[in-house]
Every structure is written in structure tokens, then in C-alpha cells.
Design a protein around this motif. Structure first.
Motif, PDB file in Angstrom:
ATOM      1  N   ALA A 234       0.785  -1.221   0.071  1.00 41.63           N
ATOM      2  CA  ALA A 234       0.143  -0.162   0.209  1.00 41.63           C
ATOM      3  C   ALA A 234       0.970   1.244  -0.057  1.00 41.63           C
ATOM      4  CB  ALA A 234      -1.070   0.026   1.353  1.00 41.63           C
ATOM      5  N   GLN A 237       2.292   1.641  -3.552  1.00 40.91           N
ATOM      6  CA  GLN A 237       1.439   2.153  -4.373  1.00 40.91           C
ATOM      7  C   GLN A 237       1.182   3.491  -4.137  1.00 40.91           C
ATOM      8  OE1 GLN A 237      -0.642   0.148  -6.788  1.00 40.91           O
ATOM      9  NE2 GLN A 237       1.255  -1.140  -6.566  1.00 40.91           N
ATOM     10  N   ALA A 238       1.307   4.136  -2.865  1.00 43.06           N
ATOM     11  CA  ALA A 238       0.947   5.661  -2.700  1.00 43.06           C
ATOM     12  C   ALA A 238       2.200   6.423  -3.271  1.00 43.06           C
ATOM     13  CB  ALA A 238       0.720   5.999  -1.233  1.00 43.06           C
ATOM     14  N   GLN A 249      -5.161   0.423  -7.828  1.00 38.93           N
ATOM     15  CA  GLN A 249      -6.155   1.018  -7.248  1.00 38.93           C
ATOM     16  C   GLN A 249      -5.397   1.671  -6.015  1.00 38.93           C
ATOM     17  OE1 GLN A 249      -9.845  -0.526  -5.854  1.00 38.93           O
ATOM     18  NE2 GLN A 249     -10.385  -1.350  -8.073  1.00 38.93           N
ATOM     19  N   SER A 250      -6.046   2.870  -5.507  1.00 38.98           N
ATOM     20  CA  SER A 250      -5.473   3.717  -4.423  1.00 38.98           C
ATOM     21  C   SER A 250      -5.623   2.661  -3.103  1.00 38.98           C
ATOM     22  CB  SER A 250      -5.938   4.922  -4.087  1.00 38.98           C
ATOM     23  OG  SER A 250      -7.289   4.985  -3.927  1.00 38.98           O
ATOM     24  N   LYS A 251      -6.379   1.782  -3.082  1.00 40.04           N
ATOM     25  CA  LYS A 251      -6.643   0.978  -1.978  1.00 40.04           C
ATOM     26  C   LYS A 251      -6.502  -0.570  -2.086  1.00 40.04           C
ATOM     27  CE  LYS A 251     -11.654   0.859  -2.737  1.00 40.04           C
ATOM     28  NZ  LYS A 251     -13.083   1.419  -2.180  1.00 40.04           N
ATOM     29  N   ARG A 253      -7.446  -4.462  -0.239  1.00 44.85           N
ATOM     30  CA  ARG A 253      -8.064  -5.353   0.588  1.00 44.85           C
ATOM     31  C   ARG A 253      -7.396  -6.452   1.167  1.00 44.85           C
ATOM     32  NH1 ARG A 253     -11.365  -2.310  -3.115  1.00 44.85           N
ATOM     33  NH2 ARG A 253      -9.463  -2.936  -4.371  1.00 44.85           N
ATOM     34  N   VAL A 263      -9.591  -2.531   4.534  1.00 48.52           N
ATOM     35  CA  VAL A 263      -9.316  -1.864   3.489  1.00 48.52           C
ATOM     36  C   VAL A 263      -7.960  -0.847   3.727  1.00 48.52           C
ATOM     37  CG1 VAL A 263      -9.834   0.124   1.742  1.00 48.52           C
ATOM     38  CG2 VAL A 263     -11.575  -1.531   2.387  1.00 48.52           C
ATOM     39  N   HIS A 265      -5.255   2.100   2.695  1.00 50.41           N
ATOM     40  CA  HIS A 265      -4.958   3.185   1.861  1.00 50.41           C
ATOM     41  C   HIS A 265      -3.771   3.901   2.306  1.00 50.41           C
ATOM     42  CE1 HIS A 265      -5.610   7.272   0.100  1.00 50.41           C
ATOM     43  NE2 HIS A 265      -6.140   6.508  -0.819  1.00 50.41           N
ATOM     44  N   SER A 267      -0.978   7.003   1.694  1.00 50.13           N
ATOM     45  CA  SER A 267      -0.556   8.598   1.178  1.00 50.13           C
ATOM     46  C   SER A 267       0.509   9.098   1.909  1.00 50.13           C
ATOM     47  CB  SER A 267      -1.985   9.084   1.619  1.00 50.13           C
ATOM     48  OG  SER A 267      -2.112   9.596   3.029  1.00 50.13           O
ATOM     49  N   VAL A 279      -0.239   4.694   6.125  1.00 48.96           N
ATOM     50  CA  VAL A 279      -1.011   3.829   5.698  1.00 48.96           C
ATOM     51  C   VAL A 279      -2.270   3.619   6.722  1.00 48.96           C
ATOM     52  CG1 VAL A 279      -1.526   1.499   5.068  1.00 48.96           C
ATOM     53  CG2 VAL A 279       0.638   2.409   4.592  1.00 48.96           C
ATOM     54  N   ASP A 288     -17.488  -2.212  -0.069  1.00 50.53           N
ATOM     55  CA  ASP A 288     -16.200  -2.679  -0.264  1.00 50.53           C
ATOM     56  C   ASP A 288     -16.314  -4.417  -0.201  1.00 50.53           C
ATOM     57  OD1 ASP A 288     -14.611  -0.506  -0.423  1.00 50.53           O
ATOM     58  OD2 ASP A 288     -14.599  -0.333   1.559  1.00 50.53           O
TER      59      ASP A 288
END
Length: 360
Positions: A234, A237-238, A249-251, A253, A263, A265, A267, A279, A288
Motif C-alpha cells: 500500500a 502504491q502511494a 487502485q489506491s486501496k 483489501r 481496506v 489506503h 498516502s 497507511v 467494499d
């Protein structure tokens, strides 16, 4: 004969009520001799995006696993898990995809060859529209590349492993109709967990219920990260998104050891040092989780469409009109949905999907 028996053994895993870790260990017993590999990394994945969320390996030292995660997310490489999935096959070897020049692969040059391996066979475990896991098999350099028939065998095995891993994500239901793993309160009472990760994806700070959640999402194998693989992926990905690069995807699972979906996410941390990422992990909302449960129950794409319309309050006539089906076709789909989800009515189906396995 040995291959046929192995495939039958893999097929039976879908009904064995095993955890993903036990599925992987049993698959290792069945496949190691046939595929003739010397090491393997097994991974669970977010079924919606195919992003890796855990790692299991008894063969490899994962002391530099942050490098593997970085290469998996950032490297423009060949025979990656997403590339294999898009190709229409379930298994691929570096030797085949590079025309006998595996050194064309950055991960071969930076990780596989230095570890003493000469070829890699990767497989993705798809079933009912979701990618539930994947694996990378390595062979020692002095044993030559994987053979064509071994890649084909891995492709067939991947089909069965996709079904077995999908079945792992069906929440168990107790005799009282409630989820066996559901404690009092439920995940909706927890609030989000926040983890701050440094550039090497090691934790710098925790808040909320993060420490307890990290334990429940821990990888089967200990890695150098200090956090579960899902958190590191995660974060990467950010970082990609912050550079303006494409991400699935930004999230992400991920399911914990008690069968609950979360979930994640990531940043970039504003005001922090370069590479620091926050995170946030929160219990999955019904929106979701519903598609994941429907896939886990083994519903076809059409059956999932019917089930989702029922959850939204549609009756048979509405479903027939919206999906351009005859009413008797809708009823046939409903019978199949009920059988796969283990319910006897629409009310039970809605409750089971909304409660993540429990019934009203």
C-alpha cells in the motif's frame, strides 16, 4: 499418473476447509517433485486488484524483502504477476518469455541470479473473477530452465489453487447462524488503524488499534519489513501515485486471521521526510466487502449481478427488467446463488452478505 494424482489432490483442497497457509503447504507437498523447483514464495492477494498481501516461504531468507516489494511495484519487468494475468495464461517462466535470456529481467539480475537460481516460474491463482494468490518458483542455476510441460502443469495447478484459495475466504458459519470468528462488537467498532512507514517500509509510528491489527495481518513468514506485506505494498502504491504513475487502485483489501476484511489506503506524509508514507487500515464497508464475499462464494459474474440487485431491494421483476432476463432465468440464478451461499431465502442472502457470513 503422479501428475494426475497431484491435480486431484489440489482439486480437493477447495472443500477441505483449510486456511491459505495450509493450502500453500499442501500444494508444496504435491508440486515440488513434479515441478522440480528448489525454492518457492507463496502469496495471498487482494482478489480485486491482484496486489500481493502476504508472503510464505520456508526456502528463502526474507532479510531483504523490502527490495522484492520495491521491484514488484516499481520495476518495468517481464513476466510480472499482473502481466501473466493479462496474458490469458496462469503460469509463465522467465526463460520462455525472454527467449532464453532471463538476464533481460531486472528482478533476475538483482535478486534471482545473486541467490543462485537460474530460472523462475510464476503462477497466478484466479477464480471467479478474483486473483486470490500467486507464487514464484525458483530453480537452481545448474539444473537448467523449467520445461514446457512443467509450465503447463503449473498452469493447470493454478486453476485448482485459485478455487482452493477462494474457498478459504468464505466466512465459517456456526450452528447459531453467526460467524464462528465474530467476537462481540465487530470490526465496525474499532476505528481506523494508522501506521507511518519509512522509506524502507519499516514502521516509524503507530496509532489507533494498529499494533493489534498488525498482529492479525502478519505474514506467515517473518520478513525484514516489520509490517505485514499488505502495508508495504500500500505504501509503495502511494509513492507511485505521488509520482503521477499508474496504480491498479489506491486501496488494497486484505482479510485478517479472523475472516474480517480491511481496506488499506496509503498516502505520502505531508511535512515528513522524503519517502515517509501513512497507511490507514479501516474495516471494510459493506460496499467494499460485498463483491469479495460474492466471489468467495463462487458466484458467476451473472449470479453476482443478480445478488447485488437483491441486496439493493430489487424483486424478481426488477432484476428481470434491469438484466434483460426472463423471470424463470432469474429464478434459476437465484436457486444457484442460494445453494452456493448456503441460504434458503432472499432475506438470509442479504443478511449473510451484509454481515460477512452471518445470518439475521
Amino acid at each position: 499418473m503422479a501428475a494426475q494424482q497431484a491435480m486431484e489432490g489440489l482439486r480437493e483442497l477447495a472443500g477441505a476447509g483449510l486456511t491459505a497457509e495450509k493450502v500453500f503447504r499442501r500444494a508444496d507437498e504435491l508440486l515440488r517433485t513434479l515441478l522440480e523447483y528448489d525454492a518457492v514464495c507463496w502469496h495471498s492477494a487482494d482478489p480485486a486488484t491482484g496486489l500481493v498481501t502476504s508472503v510464505l516461504s520456508d526456502d528463502l531468507s526474507l532479510t531483504e524483502f523490502e527490495t522484492a516489494v520495491h521491484l514488484e511495484v516499481w520495476a518495468d519487468d517481464v513476466a510480472t504477476f499482473p502481466a501473466i494475468r493479462r496474458s490469458g495464461v496462469r503460469a509463465e517462466t522467465l526463460s520462455r518469455v525472454t527467449g532464453g535470456r532471463p538476464a533481460d529481467s531486472v528482478r533476475f539480475r538483482e535478486m534471482i541470479a545473486p541467490a543462485g537460481f537460474g530460472d523462475e516460474l510464476r503462477a497466478v491463482f484466479d477464480a471467479h473473477g478474483g486473483m486470490w494468490g500467486c507464487a514464484a518458483f525458483m530453480r537452481a542455476a545448474d539444473r537448467g530452465p523449467f520445461l514446457a510441460q512443467q509450465r503447463e502443469l503449473a498452469d493447470l495447478a493454478a486453476r485448482h489453487l485459485g478455487n482452493a484459495l477462494r474457498a478459504c475466504h468464505v466466512p465459517p458459519v456456526g450452528a447459531d447462524g453467526r460467524r464462528e470468528t465474530e467476537p462481540g462488537g465487530g470490526p465496525e467498532d474499532e476505528g481506523p488503524a494508522v501506521v507511518v512507514l519509512g522509506p524502507a517500509n519499516r514502521p516509524l509510528a503507530l496509532s489507533g488499534p494498529a499494533e493489534e491489527l498488525l498482529d492479525r495481518l502478519a505474514d506467515p513468514s517473518r520478513t525484514s519489513l516489520g509490517v505485514p506485506t499488505a502495508f508495504a505494498v500500500a505504501a509503495e502504491q502511494a509513492r507511485r501515485a505521488a509520482r503521477g504513475l499508474a496504480v491498479p487502485q489506491s486501496k488494497i483489501r486484505v482479510q485478517d486471521s479472523e475472516g474480517r476484511w480491511y481496506v488499506l489506503h496509503g498516502s505520502p506524509l505531508k511535512g515528513g521526510s522524503e519517502g515517509e508514507v501513512t497507511v490507514v487500515a479501516a474495516p471494510a464497508t459493506p460496499a467494499d466487502a460485498m463483491p469479495l464475499y460474492l466471489s468467495a462464494y463462487g458466484l458467476t459474474a451473472r449470479e453476482q449481478e443478480v445478488a447485488l440487485l437483491l441486496v439493493r431491494g430489487c424483486d424478481t421483476r426488477d432484476v428481470s427488467r434491469l438484466l434483460a432476463m426472463k423471470p424463470y432465468t432469474v429464478q434459476d440464478h437465484l436457486k444457484s446463488v442460494f445453494a452456493k451461499a448456503g441460504v434458503a431465502s432472499r432475506r438470509e442472502l442479504v443478511a449473510r452478505i451484509m454481515l460477512g457470513g452471518g445470518t439475521a
